[in-house]
Design a protein around this motif. Structure first.
Motif, PDB file in Angstrom:
ATOM      1  N   ALA A 146      -3.848  10.819   0.506  1.00 57.56           N
ATOM      2  CA  ALA A 146      -3.384   9.773   1.600  1.00 57.56           C
ATOM      3  C   ALA A 146      -2.670   8.531   1.041  1.00 57.56           C
ATOM      4  O   ALA A 146      -3.131   8.258  -0.185  1.00 57.56           O
ATOM      5  N   LEU A 147      -2.124   8.026   1.734  1.00 59.95           N
ATOM      6  CA  LEU A 147      -1.191   6.933   1.460  1.00 59.95           C
ATOM      7  C   LEU A 147      -1.025   5.990   2.413  1.00 59.95           C
ATOM      8  O   LEU A 147      -0.687   6.357   3.753  1.00 59.95           O
ATOM      9  N   THR A 148      -1.555   4.624   2.444  1.00 58.37           N
ATOM     10  CA  THR A 148      -1.188   3.602   3.457  1.00 58.37           C
ATOM     11  C   THR A 148      -0.332   2.344   3.030  1.00 58.37           C
ATOM     12  O   THR A 148      -0.818   2.032   1.869  1.00 58.37           O
ATOM     13  N   VAL A 149       0.532   1.948   3.602  1.00 61.51           N
ATOM     14  CA  VAL A 149       1.514   0.911   3.353  1.00 61.51           C
ATOM     15  C   VAL A 149       1.238   0.133   4.349  1.00 61.51           C
ATOM     16  O   VAL A 149       1.549   0.239   5.785  1.00 61.51           O
ATOM     17  N   THR A 150       0.613  -1.382   4.115  1.00 59.99           N
ATOM     18  CA  THR A 150       0.700  -2.403   4.809  1.00 59.99           C
ATOM     19  C   THR A 150       1.695  -3.532   4.815  1.00 59.99           C
ATOM     20  O   THR A 150       1.776  -3.885   3.477  1.00 59.99           O
ATOM     21  N   VAL A 227       4.018 -10.089   2.423  1.00 58.41           N
ATOM     22  CA  VAL A 227       2.938  -9.256   1.442  1.00 58.41           C
ATOM     23  C   VAL A 227       3.014  -7.754   1.584  1.00 58.41           C
ATOM     24  O   VAL A 227       3.177  -7.178   3.019  1.00 58.41           O
ATOM     25  N   VAL A 228       3.111  -6.878   0.605  1.00 57.56           N
ATOM     26  CA  VAL A 228       3.167  -5.598   0.924  1.00 57.56           C
ATOM     27  C   VAL A 228       1.818  -4.953  -0.013  1.00 57.56           C
ATOM     28  O   VAL A 228       1.671  -5.105  -1.301  1.00 57.56           O
ATOM     29  N   GLU A 229       1.223  -4.179   0.737  1.00 56.01           N
ATOM     30  CA  GLU A 229       0.013  -3.533   0.213  1.00 56.01           C
ATOM     31  C   GLU A 229       0.037  -1.985   0.145  1.00 56.01           C
ATOM     32  O   GLU A 229       0.395  -1.541   1.223  1.00 56.01           O
ATOM     33  N   THR A 230      -0.342  -1.396  -0.886  1.00 53.51           N
ATOM     34  CA  THR A 230      -0.248   0.165  -0.672  1.00 53.51           C
ATOM     35  C   THR A 230      -1.737   0.611  -1.104  1.00 53.51           C
ATOM     36  O   THR A 230      -2.383   0.067  -1.954  1.00 53.51           O
ATOM     37  N   GLU A 231      -2.360   1.551  -0.512  1.00 55.22           N
ATOM     38  CA  GLU A 231      -3.386   2.350  -1.111  1.00 55.22           C
ATOM     39  C   GLU A 231      -3.384   3.650  -1.011  1.00 55.22           C
ATOM     40  O   GLU A 231      -3.029   4.384  -0.027  1.00 55.22           O
ATOM     41  N   ALA A 232      -3.450   4.262  -2.266  1.00 57.66           N
ATOM     42  CA  ALA A 232      -3.260   5.580  -2.615  1.00 57.66           C
ATOM     43  C   ALA A 232      -4.629   6.227  -2.710  1.00 57.66           C
ATOM     44  O   ALA A 232      -5.309   5.686  -3.685  1.00 57.66           O
ATOM     45  N   THR A 233      -4.780   7.316  -2.324  1.00 63.24           N
ATOM     46  CA  THR A 233      -6.214   7.976  -2.806  1.00 63.24           C
ATOM     47  C   THR A 233      -6.015   9.541  -3.112  1.00 63.24           C
ATOM     48  O   THR A 233      -5.097  10.113  -2.605  1.00 63.24           O
ATOM     49  N   GLY A 234      -6.944   9.951  -3.868  1.00 64.88           N
ATOM     50  CA  GLY A 234      -6.837  11.180  -4.393  1.00 64.88           C
ATOM     51  C   GLY A 234      -8.029  11.869  -4.679  1.00 64.88           C
ATOM     52  O   GLY A 234      -9.030  11.230  -3.877  1.00 64.88           O
ATOM     53  N   PRO A 235      -8.271  13.060  -5.178  1.00 66.40           N
ATOM     54  CA  PRO A 235      -9.473  13.955  -5.313  1.00 66.40           C
ATOM     55  C   PRO A 235     -10.736  12.833  -6.183  1.00 66.40           C
ATOM     56  O   PRO A 235     -10.376  12.064  -6.953  1.00 66.40           O
ATOM     57  N   GLY A 236     -11.668  13.353  -5.952  1.00 62.86           N
ATOM     58  CA  GLY A 236     -13.083  12.823  -6.565  1.00 62.86           C
ATOM     59  C   GLY A 236     -13.227  11.289  -6.521  1.00 62.86           C
ATOM     60  O   GLY A 236     -13.906  10.813  -7.278  1.00 62.86           O
ATOM     61  N   GLY A 237     -12.845  10.865  -5.491  1.00 63.75           N
ATOM     62  CA  GLY A 237     -12.860   9.373  -5.188  1.00 63.75           C
ATOM     63  C   GLY A 237     -11.839   8.451  -5.762  1.00 63.75           C
ATOM     64  O   GLY A 237     -12.221   7.150  -5.816  1.00 63.75           O
ATOM     65  N   PHE A 238     -10.977   9.038  -6.284  1.00 63.81           N
ATOM     66  CA  PHE A 238      -9.602   8.083  -6.863  1.00 63.81           C
ATOM     67  C   PHE A 238      -8.934   7.506  -6.160  1.00 63.81           C
ATOM     68  O   PHE A 238      -8.654   7.921  -4.965  1.00 63.81           O
ATOM     69  N   SER A 239      -8.688   6.123  -6.320  1.00 58.76           N
ATOM     70  CA  SER A 239      -7.923   5.441  -5.401  1.00 58.76           C
ATOM     71  C   SER A 239      -7.306   4.226  -6.206  1.00 58.76           C
ATOM     72  O   SER A 239      -7.663   3.856  -7.034  1.00 58.76           O
ATOM     73  N   VAL A 240      -6.070   3.891  -5.870  1.00 63.15           N
ATOM     74  CA  VAL A 240      -5.436   2.795  -6.291  1.00 63.15           C
ATOM     75  C   VAL A 240      -4.929   1.977  -5.110  1.00 63.15           C
ATOM     76  O   VAL A 240      -4.407   2.252  -4.166  1.00 63.15           O
ATOM     77  N   HIS A 241      -5.260   0.348  -5.191  1.00 67.96           N
ATOM     78  CA  HIS A 241      -4.915  -0.594  -4.310  1.00 67.96           C
ATOM     79  C   HIS A 241      -4.035  -1.516  -4.988  1.00 67.96           C
ATOM     80  O   HIS A 241      -4.265  -2.071  -5.821  1.00 67.96           O
ATOM     81  N   THR A 242      -2.782  -1.793  -4.579  1.00 64.53           N
ATOM     82  CA  THR A 242      -1.695  -2.879  -5.244  1.00 64.53           C
ATOM     83  C   THR A 242      -1.612  -3.884  -3.751  1.00 64.53           C
ATOM     84  O   THR A 242      -1.609  -3.581  -2.642  1.00 64.53           O
TER      85      THR A 242
END
Length: 279
Positions: A146-150, A227-242
């Motif tokens: 999943a990927l969200t861009v705010t 402001v630009v925020e991104t949140e990427a999620t992957g398997p096993g609970g992996f996530s990155v938020h910038t």
């Protein structure tokens, strides 16, 4: 091979703030980086008079072939990629500065196909997107779920019509969510404001414009930056938020750091074969 033969000839389509910046950088620093200005086109040709030498002005965009550009950079409007993208890619690499054009599925598929057939590269500049290459690598590895861009800007920094325009005008008193949903539905409503989201969709091609979520927010408390925020999620609970803060003049659609980012993207465009390449 001589220095002249090594130079990449660059055509600039559009002469707004970003186009003016790129033209000036090419004239000042281009040769040092192996780049040469081939032509400049603008819908209002009078805007070029006194600013661009006559021999570099292109009167009709349909005459672009006469200038033998190696790469054509669109910084005008999404309609340019829709109308001319295929023609550009058949003879040159093409950087789409308004990737919201690719939210039209037919346009995206056609440009991908022509790039593959011609061997020329369809470049997508990262712009204000932070970590785009990481998103692309994660996607290509089958790890992006999943990927969200705010994107958050002052209400005066939006160029919106219709319902979203009304919401933005009423957001001068309090923070307001203008849109929250698939990016494909937002691009036609805000073509000048969400190119960062469109770039993210191209980086995350397995999710695409329907799978990437976009959230557009007007906040009167942000007079001098976006402001630009991104949140990427992957398997096993992996996530990155910038979270990226981009300085911007009051009411500016494009943040100041994005100008230098476009120039850096252009320097990367050295021909990467018949594919889509985030730069």
């Amino acid at each position: 091979m001589s220095g002249d033969q090594c130079r990449r000839r660059v055509g600039i389509v559009g002469y707004g703030h970003l186009g003016q910046y790129l033209v000036q950088r090419l004239r000042d620093d281009g040769l040092r980086h192996g780049l040469e200005l081939a032509f400049v086109w603008n819908r209002d040709a009078d805007k070029l008079k006194g600013m661009v030498p006559a021999e570099l002005r292109l009167g009709k965009l349909t005459d672009f072939l006469e200038r033998h550009a190696d790469i054509i950079v669109e910084v005008a409007h999404p309609c340019i990629a829709q109308a001319y993208g295929e023609s550009f890619l058949r003879t040159a690499d093409f950087m789409v500065g308004s990737p919201t054009a690719l939210a039209g599925l037919e346009t995206e598929l056609k440009l991908r196909a022509v790039a593959q057939q011609s061997g020329h590269t369809l470049y997508i500049p990262s712009g204000a997107l932070w970590g785009g290459q990481d998103i692309q690598r994660m996607d290509e590895g089958g790890m992006l779920q999943a990927l969200t861009v705010t994107m958050v800007k002052h209400p005066d920094s939006f160029r919106l019509g219709g319902h979203l325009g009304e919401l933005a005008r009423h957001a001068r008193q309090e923070r307001t969510v203008l849109y929250d949903g698939p990016v494909r539905g937002l691009c036609p409503l805000a073509p000048n404001n969400v190119n960062t989201m469109a770039a993210a969709c191209m980086a995350a091609s397995s999710l695409g414009f329907d799978g990437v979520k976009g959230c557009l927010v007007a906040d009167p408390a942000l007079p001098d930056y976006h402001v630009v925020e991104t949140e990427a999620t992957g398997p096993g609970g992996f996530s990155v938020h910038t979270r990226r803060k981009n300085p911007a003049a009051c009411g500016a659609v494009t943040g100041s750091a994005t100008f230098a980012a476009f120039w850096s993207s252009l320097l990367v465009c050295r021909g990467h074969g018949g594919r889509v390449y985030l730069c």
